[in-house]
Scaffold this active site. Sequence first.
Site, PDB file in Angstrom:
ATOM      1  N   ASP A 171       0.828  -1.213   0.000  1.00  0.00           N
ATOM      2  CA  ASP A 171       0.000   0.000   0.000  1.00  0.00           C
ATOM      3  C   ASP A 171       0.861   1.261   0.000  1.00  0.00           C
ATOM      4  O   ASP A 171       0.577   2.224  -0.715  1.00  0.00           O
ATOM      5  CB  ASP A 171      -0.931   0.010   1.224  1.00  0.00           C
ATOM      6  CG  ASP A 171      -1.765  -1.249   1.308  1.00  0.00           C
ATOM      7  OD1 ASP A 171      -1.838  -1.990   0.304  1.00  0.00           O
ATOM      8  OD2 ASP A 171      -2.333  -1.502   2.383  1.00  0.00           O
ATOM      9  N   TYR A 220      -6.168 -11.120   9.453  1.00  0.00           N
ATOM     10  CA  TYR A 220      -4.998 -10.795   8.622  1.00  0.00           C
ATOM     11  C   TYR A 220      -3.710 -11.363   9.237  1.00  0.00           C
ATOM     12  O   TYR A 220      -2.938 -12.058   8.577  1.00  0.00           O
ATOM     13  CB  TYR A 220      -4.894  -9.273   8.495  1.00  0.00           C
ATOM     14  CG  TYR A 220      -3.799  -8.809   7.560  1.00  0.00           C
ATOM     15  CD1 TYR A 220      -4.048  -8.567   6.215  1.00  0.00           C
ATOM     16  CD2 TYR A 220      -2.493  -8.610   8.027  1.00  0.00           C
ATOM     17  CE1 TYR A 220      -3.048  -8.133   5.363  1.00  0.00           C
ATOM     18  CE2 TYR A 220      -1.492  -8.180   7.183  1.00  0.00           C
ATOM     19  CZ  TYR A 220      -1.775  -7.942   5.862  1.00  0.00           C
ATOM     20  OH  TYR A 220      -0.770  -7.520   5.017  1.00  0.00           O
TER      21      TYR A 220
HETATM   22  C1  GLA Z   1      -3.657  -4.969   3.108  1.00  0.00           C
HETATM   23  C2  GLA Z   1      -2.205  -4.789   3.539  1.00  0.00           C
HETATM   24  C3  GLA Z   1      -1.259  -5.033   2.362  1.00  0.00           C
HETATM   25  C4  GLA Z   1      -1.567  -6.367   1.678  1.00  0.00           C
HETATM   26  C5  GLA Z   1      -3.053  -6.495   1.394  1.00  0.00           C
HETATM   27  C6  GLA Z   1      -3.419  -7.842   0.863  1.00  0.00           C
HETATM   28  O1  GLA Z   1      -3.995  -3.980   2.200  1.00  0.00           O
HETATM   29  O2  GLA Z   1      -1.986  -3.487   4.017  1.00  0.00           O
HETATM   30  O3  GLA Z   1       0.074  -4.993   2.802  1.00  0.00           O
HETATM   31  O4  GLA Z   1      -1.098  -7.437   2.430  1.00  0.00           O
HETATM   32  O5  GLA Z   1      -3.838  -6.248   2.543  1.00  0.00           O
HETATM   33  O6  GLA Z   1      -2.843  -8.062  -0.371  1.00  0.00           O
END
Ligand code: GLA
Length: 381
Positions: A171, A220
């Site tokens: 991101d 996550y």
């Molecule tokens: C979120 C996290 C990223 C990535 C996505 C999944 O956005 O911030 O670093 O892991 O999930 O691809």
Amino acid sequence: MTPRDKVFREFNKQYSTTPPWITSSPGRVNLMGEHTDYNDGFVLPMAINYSTWVALRARTDSKVVITALDLDESLEFNLKDFSKKDNSWREYIKGVARAMQEEGYQLSGWEGVFSGNVPIGAGLSSSASLELALARAFSLASDIPWDPAQMSLICQKAENQWVGVSSGIMDQMISACGKENNALLIDCRSLETKQVPLTSDTKIVILDTATRRGLVDSAYNERREQCELVARHFGVKALRDITLDQLEGERGKLDDLLFRRARHVVSGNLRVHQAVEALLAGDNEGLGALMNASHESMRDDFEISREEMDQMVAIAQGQPGCYGARMTGGGFGGCAVALVEDDRVETFQEAVLKLYQERTGLDPKVYVTRATDGTNYEVIS
Ligand code: GLA
């Protein structure tokens, strides 16, 4: 009024002068490669035309004074002595400051206002967009040279250590390094990047399911641990280092759940490279098929989708002119992304809104996006 004009106007009102600088940094949508970034793998996001803007001027002391215009809240703290208080937007600012200081930068104070139009909590990286716009503000006020990859790592650290989400680097990197009309292939191990032009006869359409699940309390971190377990099983640094054949070869020795988690990541890395090839060949059908396959993998192997998301993706995939669709971002809610023929975007949008509403009773949103430049700033006076 755009948020850019809003920060300009409100700065003027608050400080009775024009701001010397306005910084901005965009949100993102990921086209391919989900949960591959923290496995040292590959991703293919693009920066979108929704951003956070900060209007600021330097102060002569070590204080930071900032107003969040969209919330009508403010924060004042001293760079020489500050600590964590809550889990609000304020922590992103302190987190970025602390991570820059830990990197050895001497920060000076500044004051200003910020506003943004990246939908919050939708999986479009409003937080990375805020972090990078702030990092740019700190670096202008303190006269620190701007290195996009290094600043991305600093902002990731702010998010990991201060805010407490073990997110990967995608991101921040795309918010910092995006380029107009391009997606960005990122090697999340070396941080090497390659701009990949998007096809001109399609639009990238974001479909917000109006379902939410915060990253902090989501599964996550659990997914991340499962991936690390499989990497350890293979004695490698990260899942990036194993092939699908190797994984298949160990199937009997791995717990089925762990096998599926790893299969999602390893096949996801391959799909990123295939998606780049499809884009370079102008092969919209090929890219669409990869998006569909990626959604199946997230739904069945990585198990990060949800019923409403599957509905949204199926509705999108069923529309004329849609080459493919998939969930995008961390998962468990938020947005899907679709690749749609340019001429059919309007009918696509209407049909998806109507059908999704009918089937779920939820109120979705559709954003027809374009790929934009990453972190930027204007010198005003
Ligand atoms: C979120 C996290 C990223 C990535 C996505 C999944 O956005 O911030 O670093 O892991 O999930 O691809």
